[in-house]
Design a protein around this motif. Structure first.
Motif, PDB file in Angstrom:
ATOM      1  N   MET A   1       0.643  -1.027  -0.122  1.00 26.87           N
ATOM      2  CA  MET A   1      -0.373  -0.221   0.054  1.00 26.87           C
ATOM      3  C   MET A   1       1.073   1.234   0.425  1.00 26.87           C
ATOM      4  O   MET A   1       1.713   1.260   0.463  1.00 26.87           O
ATOM      5  CB  MET A   1      -1.052  -0.472   1.341  1.00 26.87           C
ATOM      6  CG  MET A   1      -1.221  -0.927   1.322  1.00 26.87           C
ATOM      7  SD  MET A   1      -3.515  -1.322  -0.081  1.00 26.87           S
ATOM      8  CE  MET A   1      -4.483   0.514   0.273  1.00 26.87           C
ATOM      9  N   VAL A   2       0.826   2.033  -1.002  1.00 21.93           N
ATOM     10  CA  VAL A   2       0.939   3.292  -0.846  1.00 21.93           C
ATOM     11  C   VAL A   2       0.209   4.324  -0.901  1.00 21.93           C
ATOM     12  O   VAL A   2      -0.859   4.272  -2.016  1.00 21.93           O
ATOM     13  CB  VAL A   2       2.422   3.785  -2.110  1.00 21.93           C
ATOM     14  CG1 VAL A   2       2.675   4.686  -2.011  1.00 21.93           C
ATOM     15  CG2 VAL A   2       3.623   2.791  -2.078  1.00 21.93           C
ATOM     16  N   ASP A   3       0.190   5.732   0.602  1.00 20.20           N
ATOM     17  CA  ASP A   3      -0.575   6.566   0.428  1.00 20.20           C
ATOM     18  C   ASP A   3      -2.424   5.750  -0.288  1.00 20.20           C
ATOM     19  O   ASP A   3      -2.865   6.748  -0.896  1.00 20.20           O
ATOM     20  CB  ASP A   3      -0.183   7.344  -1.288  1.00 20.20           C
ATOM     21  CG  ASP A   3       0.976   8.131  -0.444  1.00 20.20           C
ATOM     22  OD1 ASP A   3       1.432   7.860   0.398  1.00 20.20           O
ATOM     23  OD2 ASP A   3       1.874   8.784  -1.338  1.00 20.20           O
TER      24      ASP A   3
ATOM     25  N   HIS B   1      10.370   3.696 -16.734  1.00 18.48           N
ATOM     26  CA  HIS B   1      11.973   3.808 -16.386  1.00 18.48           C
ATOM     27  C   HIS B   1      11.849   4.361 -14.845  1.00 18.48           C
ATOM     28  O   HIS B   1      12.013   5.923 -15.593  1.00 18.48           O
ATOM     29  CB  HIS B   1      12.161   3.681 -17.308  1.00 18.48           C
ATOM     30  CG  HIS B   1      12.507   2.261 -18.044  1.00 18.48           C
ATOM     31  ND1 HIS B   1      12.823   0.668 -18.173  1.00 18.48           N
ATOM     32  CD2 HIS B   1      12.034   2.330 -19.529  1.00 18.48           C
ATOM     33  CE1 HIS B   1      12.504   0.250 -19.058  1.00 18.48           C
ATOM     34  NE2 HIS B   1      11.556   1.080 -19.856  1.00 18.48           N
ATOM     35  N   LEU B   2      12.312   4.090 -14.061  1.00 19.21           N
ATOM     36  CA  LEU B   2      13.510   4.864 -12.798  1.00 19.21           C
ATOM     37  C   LEU B   2      14.437   4.717 -12.532  1.00 19.21           C
ATOM     38  O   LEU B   2      14.603   3.412 -11.936  1.00 19.21           O
ATOM     39  CB  LEU B   2      11.762   4.671 -11.975  1.00 19.21           C
ATOM     40  CG  LEU B   2      12.613   5.755 -10.290  1.00 19.21           C
ATOM     41  CD1 LEU B   2      12.694   7.286 -11.100  1.00 19.21           C
ATOM     42  CD2 LEU B   2      11.707   5.201  -9.477  1.00 19.21           C
ATOM     43  N   ASP B   3      15.019   5.266 -13.326  1.00 18.53           N
ATOM     44  CA  ASP B   3      16.584   4.583 -13.141  1.00 18.53           C
ATOM     45  C   ASP B   3      17.130   5.182 -11.778  1.00 18.53           C
ATOM     46  O   ASP B   3      18.084   5.951 -11.716  1.00 18.53           O
ATOM     47  CB  ASP B   3      17.577   4.831 -14.504  1.00 18.53           C
ATOM     48  CG  ASP B   3      18.845   4.269 -14.552  1.00 18.53           C
ATOM     49  OD1 ASP B   3      19.549   4.111 -13.185  1.00 18.53           O
ATOM     50  OD2 ASP B   3      19.909   4.916 -15.277  1.00 18.53           O
ATOM     51  N   ARG B   4      17.509   4.548 -10.574  1.00 15.95           N
ATOM     52  CA  ARG B   4      18.437   4.604  -9.393  1.00 15.95           C
ATOM     53  C   ARG B   4      19.666   4.230  -9.633  1.00 15.95           C
ATOM     54  O   ARG B   4      19.995   3.755  -8.461  1.00 15.95           O
ATOM     55  CB  ARG B   4      17.444   4.802  -8.395  1.00 15.95           C
ATOM     56  CG  ARG B   4      16.199   5.179  -8.722  1.00 15.95           C
ATOM     57  CD  ARG B   4      15.359   4.585  -7.270  1.00 15.95           C
ATOM     58  NE  ARG B   4      14.546   6.376  -6.931  1.00 15.95           N
ATOM     59  CZ  ARG B   4      14.105   5.987  -5.756  1.00 15.95           C
ATOM     60  NH1 ARG B   4      13.563   5.611  -4.617  1.00 15.95           N
ATOM     61  NH2 ARG B   4      13.513   7.228  -5.558  1.00 15.95           N
ATOM     62  N   SER B   5      20.568   4.108 -11.039  1.00 16.13           N
ATOM     63  CA  SER B   5      21.610   3.346 -10.315  1.00 16.13           C
ATOM     64  C   SER B   5      22.879   3.950 -10.522  1.00 16.13           C
ATOM     65  O   SER B   5      23.705   3.716 -10.258  1.00 16.13           O
ATOM     66  CB  SER B   5      21.423   2.371 -12.124  1.00 16.13           C
ATOM     67  OG  SER B   5      21.651   3.567 -13.253  1.00 16.13           O
ATOM     68  N   ASP B   6      22.578   5.220 -10.250  1.00 16.98           N
ATOM     69  CA  ASP B   6      23.927   6.229 -10.192  1.00 16.98           C
ATOM     70  C   ASP B   6      24.769   5.575  -8.782  1.00 16.98           C
ATOM     71  O   ASP B   6      24.024   4.714  -8.018  1.00 16.98           O
ATOM     72  CB  ASP B   6      23.389   7.703  -9.417  1.00 16.98           C
ATOM     73  CG  ASP B   6      23.031   8.210 -10.918  1.00 16.98           C
ATOM     74  OD1 ASP B   6      23.066   8.244 -11.884  1.00 16.98           O
ATOM     75  OD2 ASP B   6      22.245  10.135 -10.618  1.00 16.98           O
TER      76      ASP B   6
ATOM     77  N   VAL C   1      10.059   0.645  -2.265  1.00 13.01           N
ATOM     78  CA  VAL C   1       9.365   0.595  -3.257  1.00 13.01           C
ATOM     79  C   VAL C   1       8.566   1.288  -3.344  1.00 13.01           C
ATOM     80  O   VAL C   1       7.785   1.955  -4.025  1.00 13.01           O
ATOM     81  CB  VAL C   1       8.861  -1.346  -3.240  1.00 13.01           C
ATOM     82  CG1 VAL C   1       7.198  -1.132  -4.711  1.00 13.01           C
ATOM     83  CG2 VAL C   1       9.682  -2.416  -3.508  1.00 13.01           C
ATOM     84  N   ALA C   2       8.339   1.298  -2.171  1.00 12.97           N
ATOM     85  CA  ALA C   2       7.436   3.076  -1.848  1.00 12.97           C
ATOM     86  C   ALA C   2       7.684   4.439  -2.045  1.00 12.97           C
ATOM     87  O   ALA C   2       7.156   4.610  -2.526  1.00 12.97           O
ATOM     88  CB  ALA C   2       6.590   3.252  -0.532  1.00 12.97           C
ATOM     89  N   HIS C   3       8.542   4.269  -1.892  1.00  9.54           N
ATOM     90  CA  HIS C   3       9.173   5.610  -1.959  1.00  9.54           C
ATOM     91  C   HIS C   3       9.802   5.474  -3.481  1.00  9.54           C
ATOM     92  O   HIS C   3       9.700   6.560  -4.327  1.00  9.54           O
ATOM     93  CB  HIS C   3      10.875   5.878  -1.564  1.00  9.54           C
ATOM     94  CG  HIS C   3      11.218   7.243  -1.836  1.00  9.54           C
ATOM     95  ND1 HIS C   3      12.759   7.132  -3.045  1.00  9.54           N
ATOM     96  CD2 HIS C   3      11.762   8.304  -0.701  1.00  9.54           C
ATOM     97  CE1 HIS C   3      12.936   8.264  -2.579  1.00  9.54           C
ATOM     98  NE2 HIS C   3      11.836   8.667  -1.724  1.00  9.54           N
ATOM     99  N   ALA C   4      10.432   4.594  -4.465  1.00  8.61           N
ATOM    100  CA  ALA C   4       9.947   4.077  -5.555  1.00  8.61           C
ATOM    101  C   ALA C   4       8.546   4.992  -6.059  1.00  8.61           C
ATOM    102  O   ALA C   4       8.403   5.918  -7.300  1.00  8.61           O
ATOM    103  CB  ALA C   4      10.511   3.147  -6.167  1.00  8.61           C
ATOM    104  N   VAL C   5       7.807   4.583  -6.186  1.00  7.84           N
ATOM    105  CA  VAL C   5       6.384   4.889  -6.455  1.00  7.84           C
ATOM    106  C   VAL C   5       5.937   6.103  -6.469  1.00  7.84           C
ATOM    107  O   VAL C   5       5.674   6.223  -7.372  1.00  7.84           O
ATOM    108  CB  VAL C   5       5.176   3.352  -5.669  1.00  7.84           C
ATOM    109  CG1 VAL C   5       4.027   4.117  -5.887  1.00  7.84           C
ATOM    110  CG2 VAL C   5       5.109   2.498  -6.470  1.00  7.84           C
ATOM    111  N   ARG C   6       5.946   6.731  -5.236  1.00  6.07           N
ATOM    112  CA  ARG C   6       6.118   8.216  -5.151  1.00  6.07           C
ATOM    113  C   ARG C   6       7.030   9.119  -5.847  1.00  6.07           C
ATOM    114  O   ARG C   6       6.501   9.792  -6.710  1.00  6.07           O
ATOM    115  CB  ARG C   6       6.295   8.195  -3.546  1.00  6.07           C
ATOM    116  CG  ARG C   6       5.456   7.612  -2.374  1.00  6.07           C
ATOM    117  CD  ARG C   6       5.518   8.600  -1.223  1.00  6.07           C
ATOM    118  NE  ARG C   6       4.453   7.934  -0.188  1.00  6.07           N
ATOM    119  CZ  ARG C   6       4.867   6.526   0.734  1.00  6.07           C
ATOM    120  NH1 ARG C   6       6.062   6.204   0.243  1.00  6.07           N
ATOM    121  NH2 ARG C   6       3.946   6.157   1.604  1.00  6.07           N
ATOM    122  N   THR C   7       7.905   8.708  -5.899  1.00  2.82           N
ATOM    123  CA  THR C   7       8.921   9.356  -6.949  1.00  2.82           C
ATOM    124  C   THR C   7       8.791   8.806  -8.269  1.00  2.82           C
ATOM    125  O   THR C   7       8.165  10.092  -9.539  1.00  2.82           O
ATOM    126  CB  THR C   7      10.032   9.087  -7.097  1.00  2.82           C
ATOM    127  OG1 THR C   7      10.688   9.316  -5.606  1.00  2.82           O
ATOM    128  CG2 THR C   7      10.968   9.666  -7.937  1.00  2.82           C
TER     129      THR C   7
END
Length: 98
Positions: free
Chosen positions: A1-3, A87-92, A65-71
């Motif tokens: 659950m997210v928000d 696509h959400l790239d957080r590979s830095d 996962v919740a943070h990625a969904v919000r972003t």
């Protein structure tokens, strides 16, 4: 659950070849549970936990996962509508092994 909305997410149980040898980072997919539409694909900054070369790796946790969904939502992801993967790239910071 997210928000207040239900999402489901999945991480490959077995890594791809490149993930298995730590040439590419771990990734997972998220979709809206009630009415699947556009899938969110998140690329992390760390190896897959099932890598074959013994590189230590932290697991993907629900809070991440919740943070990625919000972003992704803030960046325009519309999970209830059909469409191409978002696509959400957080590979830095990921450094390929070898």
């Amino acid at each position: 659950m997210v928000d207040g909305k239900a999402y489901r997410w999945r991480l490959r149980g077995r890594p791809t070849y490149d993930q298995g040898v730590c040439w590419s980072p771990c990734a997972y997919a998220v979709e809206y549970a009630d009415r699947p539409g556009t899938v969110l694909v998140v690329t992390t900054d760390r190896p897959h936990t099932g890598n074959r070369v013994g590189v230590p790796a932290d697991p993907v946790l629900p809070g991440e996962v919740a943070h990625a969904v919000r972003t992704a939502l803030a960046r325009g992801w519309t999970p209830e509508r059909p469409g191409f993967p978002f696509h959400l790239d957080r590979s830095d910071g990921f450094v390929p092994w070898g």
